[in-house]
Motif scaffolding. Structure first.
Motif, PDB file in Angstrom:
ATOM      1  N   THR A 163      -0.824   8.993   0.477  1.00 40.20           N
ATOM      2  CA  THR A 163      -2.156   9.607   0.442  1.00 40.20           C
ATOM      3  C   THR A 163      -3.174   8.665   1.084  1.00 40.20           C
ATOM      4  N   ASN A 164      -4.367   9.170   1.323  1.00 43.86           N
ATOM      5  CA  ASN A 164      -5.480   8.314   1.723  1.00 43.86           C
ATOM      6  C   ASN A 164      -6.045   7.652   0.474  1.00 43.86           C
ATOM      7  N   ASN A 165      -6.171   6.340   0.488  1.00 49.37           N
ATOM      8  CA  ASN A 165      -6.561   5.610  -0.704  1.00 49.37           C
ATOM      9  C   ASN A 165      -7.865   4.841  -0.495  1.00 49.37           C
ATOM     10  N   TYR A 166      -8.508   4.538  -1.623  1.00 50.64           N
ATOM     11  CA  TYR A 166      -9.793   3.848  -1.637  1.00 50.64           C
ATOM     12  C   TYR A 166      -9.703   2.706  -2.647  1.00 50.64           C
ATOM     13  N   TRP A 182     -15.269   6.106  -5.121  1.00 49.25           N
ATOM     14  CA  TRP A 182     -15.564   5.397  -3.876  1.00 49.25           C
ATOM     15  C   TRP A 182     -16.948   5.783  -3.344  1.00 49.25           C
ATOM     16  N   GLU A 242       0.822  -1.205   0.000  1.00 46.91           N
ATOM     17  CA  GLU A 242       0.000   0.000   0.000  1.00 46.91           C
ATOM     18  C   GLU A 242       0.858   1.257   0.000  1.00 46.91           C
ATOM     19  N   ASP A 265     -12.753  -2.900  10.370  1.00 48.68           N
ATOM     20  CA  ASP A 265     -13.773  -2.047   9.767  1.00 48.68           C
ATOM     21  C   ASP A 265     -14.398  -2.637   8.518  1.00 48.68           C
ATOM     22  N   ASN A 310      -2.739   1.897   5.897  1.00 52.09           N
ATOM     23  CA  ASN A 310      -2.069   2.905   5.080  1.00 52.09           C
ATOM     24  C   ASN A 310      -0.550   2.740   5.148  1.00 52.09           C
ATOM     25  N   THR A 354     -11.429   1.555   2.498  1.00 49.40           N
ATOM     26  CA  THR A 354     -10.382   2.571   2.550  1.00 49.40           C
ATOM     27  C   THR A 354      -9.131   1.927   3.146  1.00 49.40           C
ATOM     28  N   ASP A 355      -8.027   2.662   3.135  1.00 50.18           N
ATOM     29  CA  ASP A 355      -6.780   2.145   3.701  1.00 50.18           C
ATOM     30  C   ASP A 355      -6.593   2.600   5.149  1.00 50.18           C
ATOM     31  N   ALA A 356      -7.685   2.936   5.834  1.00 48.79           N
ATOM     32  CA  ALA A 356      -7.599   3.505   7.178  1.00 48.79           C
ATOM     33  C   ALA A 356      -6.792   2.629   8.129  1.00 48.79           C
ATOM     34  N   ASN A 357      -6.880   1.294   7.979  1.00 52.12           N
ATOM     35  CA  ASN A 357      -6.191   0.388   8.896  1.00 52.12           C
ATOM     36  C   ASN A 357      -4.869  -0.153   8.363  1.00 52.12           C
TER      37      ASN A 357
END
Length: 286
Positions: free
Chosen positions: A147-150, A236, A143, A187, A205, A200-203
């Motif tokens: 950036t924040n990715n989806y 997304w 990953e 999540d 990233n 999302t890649d929240a967990n």
């Protein structure tokens, strides 16, 4: 507010027709633009006119004027083509990774519309693995942490066509993240099996992570394809807002869905123009 008449068919011991009147607001016909832009592919733009929810045929606007721009530069005019019975305005060159695209559409009698988005970087996936007669598929994704990715995740059986392995669209694989082996992804773990997972890649990233998927049916093919699509934020939101409708196994119209809840980034109209970038990993089943 206009009123539309909806007929609901009720199947009981004796078939009957129940008439229901439901007030549904309708703002009048608007231009609808739909295009998911994939790098290294031509850009396909579907342009239609919106209709009340009781009318299921959307009128194609084949005489519309479509202006396509890449990073602010106007590209050659897209060409209208019929593809599998549906009309599309098709770009004359393939899209690029990391570019910004905008689409402006005009048609007589309707308000002009505009929309735009950029194309994300392709995901890095590897090490696909599955065993026949079991219910697990796994792969690794590296990953990007900048950036924040989806993402959208799907898996398919593969079929050999003219010596090439392609997605077998006749058999949709339903899956979920294995709850016992994906503890770091709380999540996006669910009890339901679906044909896609939007996340999302929240967990995770910036991490290299192994996904372990549990299939609803046992694996029985010789080859499989894992598809991970990077999504722009707009893609997304659109895919999430239309998930129930797109994944429904029923051919019937679901009147409980509120059209206003479907995400749209088309100014003065409806639809979606968004960037996606799919990576596909073919592997042999053990």
């Amino acid at each position: 507010m206009r009123r539309f008449l909806i007929f609901l068919i009720v199947v009981t011991a004796v078939s009957c027709v129940k008439e229901s009147r439901i007030d549904i607001p309708y703002a009048g016909n608007k231009i609808v633009v739909n295009s998911l832009i994939q790098p290294d592919s031509l850009i396909y733009i579907r342009v239609t006119s919106s209709k009340p929810v009781t009318e299921y045929q959307f009128e194609p606007l084949e005489s519309a004027t479509v202006v396509l721009k890449e990073d602010g530069i106007t590209l050659p005019t897209p060409i209208y083509k019929l593809i599998n019975g549906a009309g599309y305005f098709v770009s004359q060159a393939v899209a690029k990774t990391g570019s910004q695209y905008s689409i402006h559409v005009e048609n007589d009698g309707l308000t002009a519309v505009s929309a735009g988005d950029s194309t994300p970087i392709r995901p890095k996936i590897s090490d696909g693995y599955a065993q026949r007669t079991l219910h697990r598929v796994r792969f690794t994704m590296q990953e990007d942490g900048s950036t924040n990715n989806y993402y959208r995740l799907r898996i398919f059986n593969a079929d050999s066509v003219d010596g090439k392995w392609v997605i077998d669209k006749k058999d949709t694989i339903h899956f979920r993240l294995d709850p016992a082996l994906n503890n770091d992804l709380p999540d996006i773990i669910t009890n339901e099996y679906n044909s896609e997972s939007i996340m999302t890649d929240a967990n995770f990233n910036g991490k290299t992570i192994q996904f372990v998927l549990q299939t609803e049916k046992e694996v029985n093919s010789t080859h499989m394809i894992i598809e991970v699509s990077a999504l722009s934020a707009a893609a997304w939101q659109y895919l999430r807002s239309t998930s129930d409708q797109r994944l429904s196994d029923s051919d019937s119209q679901n009147f409980s869905l509120d059209p206003e809840n479907a995400y749209s980034n088309v100014e003065n109209g409806y639809g979606i123009v968004a960037g996606v970038n799919a990576a596909r990993l073919l592997f042999t089943v053990e």
